[in-house]
Design a protein around this motif. Structure first.
Motif, mmCIF file in Angstrom:
data_model
loop_
_atom_site.group_PDB
_atom_site.id
_atom_site.type_symbol
_atom_site.label_atom_id
_atom_site.label_comp_id
_atom_site.label_asym_id
_atom_site.label_seq_id
_atom_site.Cartn_x
_atom_site.Cartn_y
_atom_site.Cartn_z
ATOM 1 N N VAL A 17 0.550 -1.201 0.231
ATOM 2 C CA VAL A 17 -0.166 0.221 -0.317
ATOM 3 C C VAL A 17 0.632 1.367 -0.412
ATOM 4 C CG1 VAL A 17 -1.844 -1.200 1.359
ATOM 5 C CG2 VAL A 17 0.379 0.114 2.758
ATOM 6 N N HIS A 18 2.080 1.078 0.371
ATOM 7 C CA HIS A 18 2.990 2.061 0.814
ATOM 8 C C HIS A 18 3.532 2.640 -1.074
ATOM 9 C CE1 HIS A 18 3.085 3.144 4.413
ATOM 10 N NE2 HIS A 18 3.179 1.441 5.128
ATOM 11 N N LEU A 19 3.981 1.660 -1.726
ATOM 12 C CA LEU A 19 4.832 1.626 -2.788
ATOM 13 C C LEU A 19 3.256 1.888 -3.997
ATOM 14 C CD1 LEU A 19 7.351 -1.278 -2.707
ATOM 15 C CD2 LEU A 19 7.130 1.349 -2.406
ATOM 16 N N ASP A 20 1.937 1.292 -4.097
ATOM 17 C CA ASP A 20 0.790 1.180 -4.624
ATOM 18 C C ASP A 20 -0.069 2.975 -4.589
ATOM 19 O OD1 ASP A 20 -1.226 1.124 -6.752
ATOM 20 O OD2 ASP A 20 -0.601 -1.354 -6.875
ATOM 21 N N ASP A 21 -0.420 3.539 -5.257
ATOM 22 C CA ASP A 21 -1.399 4.420 -3.999
ATOM 23 C C ASP A 21 -2.973 3.823 -4.601
ATOM 24 O OD1 ASP A 21 0.917 6.987 -3.279
ATOM 25 O OD2 ASP A 21 0.504 7.015 -5.976
ATOM 26 N N VAL A 27 -8.229 -0.066 -0.555
ATOM 27 C CA VAL A 27 -8.233 -0.958 1.315
ATOM 28 C C VAL A 27 -8.656 -0.285 1.387
ATOM 29 C CG1 VAL A 27 -6.624 -1.910 2.229
ATOM 30 C CG2 VAL A 27 -6.083 -2.382 0.214
ATOM 31 N N ASP A 28 -8.147 1.304 2.380
ATOM 32 C CA ASP A 28 -8.713 2.299 2.920
ATOM 33 C C ASP A 28 -10.112 2.296 2.634
ATOM 34 O OD1 ASP A 28 -8.053 4.942 4.937
ATOM 35 O OD2 ASP A 28 -8.683 5.701 3.649
ATOM 36 N N ARG A 29 -10.760 2.402 1.474
ATOM 37 C CA ARG A 29 -12.092 2.771 1.204
ATOM 38 C C ARG A 29 -12.872 1.050 1.554
ATOM 39 N NH1 ARG A 29 -11.706 4.180 -3.742
ATOM 40 N NH2 ARG A 29 -12.165 2.070 -5.091
ATOM 41 N N ASP A 30 -12.571 0.173 1.557
ATOM 42 C CA ASP A 30 -13.351 -1.198 1.679
ATOM 43 C C ASP A 30 -13.398 -1.687 3.298
ATOM 44 O OD1 ASP A 30 -13.348 -1.780 -1.096
ATOM 45 O OD2 ASP A 30 -12.002 -3.169 -1.695
ATOM 46 N N LEU A 31 -11.390 -1.204 3.820
ATOM 47 C CA LEU A 31 -11.543 -1.817 5.101
ATOM 48 C C LEU A 31 -12.038 -0.444 5.964
ATOM 49 C CD1 LEU A 31 -8.465 -3.079 5.792
ATOM 50 C CD2 LEU A 31 -10.683 -4.081 4.638
ATOM 51 N N ARG A 52 -4.399 -0.164 9.317
ATOM 52 C CA ARG A 52 -3.171 1.453 9.757
ATOM 53 C C ARG A 52 -2.465 1.601 8.662
ATOM 54 N NH1 ARG A 52 -1.949 -0.765 15.605
ATOM 55 N NH2 ARG A 52 -4.821 -0.258 16.327
ATOM 56 N N HIS A 53 -2.011 1.041 7.322
ATOM 57 C CA HIS A 53 -0.720 1.529 6.750
ATOM 58 C C HIS A 53 -1.167 1.922 5.036
ATOM 59 C CE1 HIS A 53 2.952 -0.212 8.625
ATOM 60 N NE2 HIS A 53 1.981 -1.328 9.482
ATOM 61 N N ALA A 54 -2.754 1.740 5.182
ATOM 62 C CA ALA A 54 -3.400 2.430 4.051
ATOM 63 C C ALA A 54 -3.468 3.028 4.417
ATOM 64 C CB ALA A 54 -4.305 1.357 3.623
ATOM 65 N N ARG A 55 -4.147 3.956 5.960
ATOM 66 C CA ARG A 55 -4.815 5.142 5.624
ATOM 67 C C ARG A 55 -3.297 6.181 5.468
ATOM 68 N NH1 ARG A 55 -8.692 7.280 8.723
ATOM 69 N NH2 ARG A 55 -9.758 5.839 7.306
ATOM 70 N N VAL A 56 -2.071 5.548 5.879
ATOM 71 C CA VAL A 56 -0.915 6.233 6.539
ATOM 72 C C VAL A 56 -0.546 6.405 4.736
ATOM 73 C CG1 VAL A 56 1.359 6.452 6.611
ATOM 74 C CG2 VAL A 56 0.126 6.021 8.319
ATOM 75 N N ALA A 57 -0.448 5.774 3.607
ATOM 76 C CA ALA A 57 -0.438 5.939 2.407
ATOM 77 C C ALA A 57 -1.023 6.735 1.652
ATOM 78 C CB ALA A 57 -0.524 4.686 1.974
ATOM 79 N N ARG A 59 -2.734 9.600 3.460
ATOM 80 C CA ARG A 59 -3.175 10.333 3.772
ATOM 81 C C ARG A 59 -2.028 11.073 3.337
ATOM 82 N NH1 ARG A 59 -4.839 10.409 10.623
ATOM 83 N NH2 ARG A 59 -6.794 10.159 9.627
ATOM 84 N N ARG A 60 -0.298 10.446 2.698
ATOM 85 C CA ARG A 60 0.257 10.947 2.611
ATOM 86 C C ARG A 60 0.467 11.200 0.723
ATOM 87 N NH1 ARG A 60 3.989 6.871 3.652
ATOM 88 N NH2 ARG A 60 3.484 5.619 1.931
ATOM 89 N N ARG A 61 -0.153 11.070 0.476
ATOM 90 C CA ARG A 61 -0.679 10.675 -1.623
ATOM 91 C C ARG A 61 -1.853 11.658 -1.499
ATOM 92 N NH1 ARG A 61 1.208 9.982 -6.096
ATOM 93 N NH2 ARG A 61 0.894 12.398 -5.830
#
Length: 489
Positions: A17-21, A27-31, A52-57, A59-61
């Motif tokens: 999730v950090h490498l694929d926007d 993932v963020d939308r689904d979970l 958790r990691h999807a949300r970080v990614a 927000r960074r994007r």
């Protein structure tokens, strides 16, 4: 020997999730997004860590796009100033615009470089840290995490109406077999040791399910086999169970009282049936084989409804992490190349991405608002069923190598034989004559399973033998880079 870790897929997805926007947004939308329909089973993935990691990614994007949009506006302004100075013959003004243009481009380059550097560092950290995937990112909303925790132990799953004619076990992957085994006569008592007949001990389908669930791991020899009774409910009928949908304007619950699950086995009806779900996760979580059983006890006969599914390893897109350079100079040069080639496209697309995300949020909110209004005011019957699972969507049979195919054959063979052995022992414990079972077993053991792989089907029969031996079987490691290295991510 070194062993694969069971959380290998979880950490690979958390890294991805950090490498694929696009995957991070999905993932963020689904979970954690607002929803009315159920979510597919976790199937070996730690959804809390992934959310958790999807949300970080995400927000960074979003932060990068906001900064790039601002720099884009500054870039256009500087360009207009420079052109105005050149056309008007005002050299100092043109010079100011030119320097502003260079400054905006340099700032954008640095932002893209910094964001990519952060993303790669986060991906490599979560992938290589074997014990802290869930702790390396801050929590999301408490109610979302509580729901995801409940989903790990889900004993009920509404399935989408569209799957009713084909596959109620949504999200379980590729169908290997669906069948009903030959009926067994359970009305005849067994012979007593000294002659005569033993009295048949009373039992029902719940007793049989409980026994098989309890004994299958030891009988089959599949360590870590997960056995659970789960109620499957047609999505448009979910509202009939108040315990499943206490609020018709909210998503269904992941757990309901045990008595309702048992009732779905003892007296199924209204598109609600309980199945014994046996799930075996392969090495590193790469392959998942599931067997769904339902004992049909209509005296004097007993039979098993059996469905078997498999989910392949992750698709090739999730192995990008393995190709990231880690040596200091190589990493630096790779980041420079990435920033140089992506700065202008990122600048041009920033505003569009911000607007696109806004449109998606508004469209989703508008849809949910309308559906909730229709449910409340018009008493519309809504399909709460899950259409699939995240783990199923991202699997790819082209990544299944020899190891995965043979593991699947072994799992299937052991599961089928384990159910037969457990059934025989159960009947003997209840003083039932098993002569009818012996005849049925001979027929059942001739059944085969069809497993898709890179080069075509392989028929896996009794004893784990692969049919069609002349067909090509593929070669090479089990996926790009051979999958996760031993004792590592």
């Amino acid at each position: 020997m070194p062993q694969y870790r069971k959380d290998g897929v979880t950490r690979r997805l958390c890294a991805s999730v950090h490498l694929d926007d696009d995957f991070a947004q999905e993932v963020d939308r689904d979970l954690t997004g607002d929803r009315l329909n159920a979510m597919g089973l976790t199937l070996g993935v730690n959804f809390v860590a992934l959310a958790r990691h999807a949300r970080v990614a995400v927000r960074r994007r979003a932060a990068l796009d906001r900064q790039l949009a601002a720099l884009g506006a500054l870039l256009v302004t500087a360009l207009l100033v420079a052109l105005g100075g050149l056309i008007g013959g005002r050299g100092p003004v043109a010079q100011i615009g030119f320097y502003g243009l260079l400054g905006a481009l340099a700032s954008a380059w640095w932002l893209v470089h910094h964001a990519e550097s952060q993303a790669r560092a986060a991906a490599q950290q979560v992938f290589r840290d074997p014990d802290r995937a869930e702790k390396l990112a801050p929590p999301v909303e408490p109610e979302a995490e509580a729901w995801l925790h409940e989903l790990k132990r889900a004993n009920v799953l509404p399935y989408a109406d569209a799957a009713a004619l084909d596959n109620p076990f949504v999200g379980s992957g590729h169908e290997l077999r669906e069948t009903v085994w030959q009926p067994i006569d359970v009305s005849k008592p067994a012979e007593a040791p000294g002659g005569g007949k033993l009295p048949i001990l009373s039992f029902d389908a719940i007793d049989l399910h409980t026994y098989v669930a309890r004994e299958m791991e030891s009988i089959s020899g599949l360590d870590g086999l997960r056995a659970r009774n789960r109620l499957y409910v047609l999505g448009s009928h979910a509202y009939m169970l108040q315990e499943l949908v206490p609020d018709r304007t909210r998503r269904p619950q992941a757990q309901i009282p045990k008595q309702l699950v048992q009732a779905g086995l003892q007296s199924p009806g209204a598109a609600m049936r309980t199945h014994l779900c046996l799930e075996r996760v392969g090495e590193g979580g790469r392959l998942i084989v599931s067997m769904y059983l339902r004992a049909i006890l209509n005296r004097p006969s007993l039979t098993w409804e059996v469905a078997v599914y498999a989910i392949p390893p992750l698709g090739a897109r999730f192995y990008r992490l393995d190709r990231l350079p880690v040596a200091s100079f190589d990493r630096w040069w790779s980041l420079v190349g990435h920033a140089t080639s992506h700065t202008l496209p990122e600048l041009r697309g920033a505003v569009g991405r911000i607007r696109g995300r806004g449109r998606t949020r508004r469209r989703s909110a508008k849809f949910l608002k309308k559906v909730r209004r229709d449910i409340t005011d018009q008493h519309v019957i809504y399909d709460y069923g899950a259409p699939d699972s995240l783990r199923e969507r991202i699997g790819d049979w082209e990544q299944a190598g020899y190891n995965e195919r043979t593991d699947a054959a072994d799992f299937l063979n052991r599961l089928q034989q384990g159910v037969l052995v457990a059934t025989e022992r159960f009947l003997k414990d209840h003083n039932v004559d098993t002569s009818s079972f012996d005849k049925a077993q001979q027929n059942i053991n001739t059944q085969t399973y069809n497993i898709n792989n890179v080069n075509g089907p392989s028929n896996i029969g009794p004893g784990g033998q692969i049919g069609n031996p002349n067909a090509p079987q593929g070669s090479g490691p089990s996926g790009p880079g051979g999958g996760a290295p031993p004792n590592k991510p």
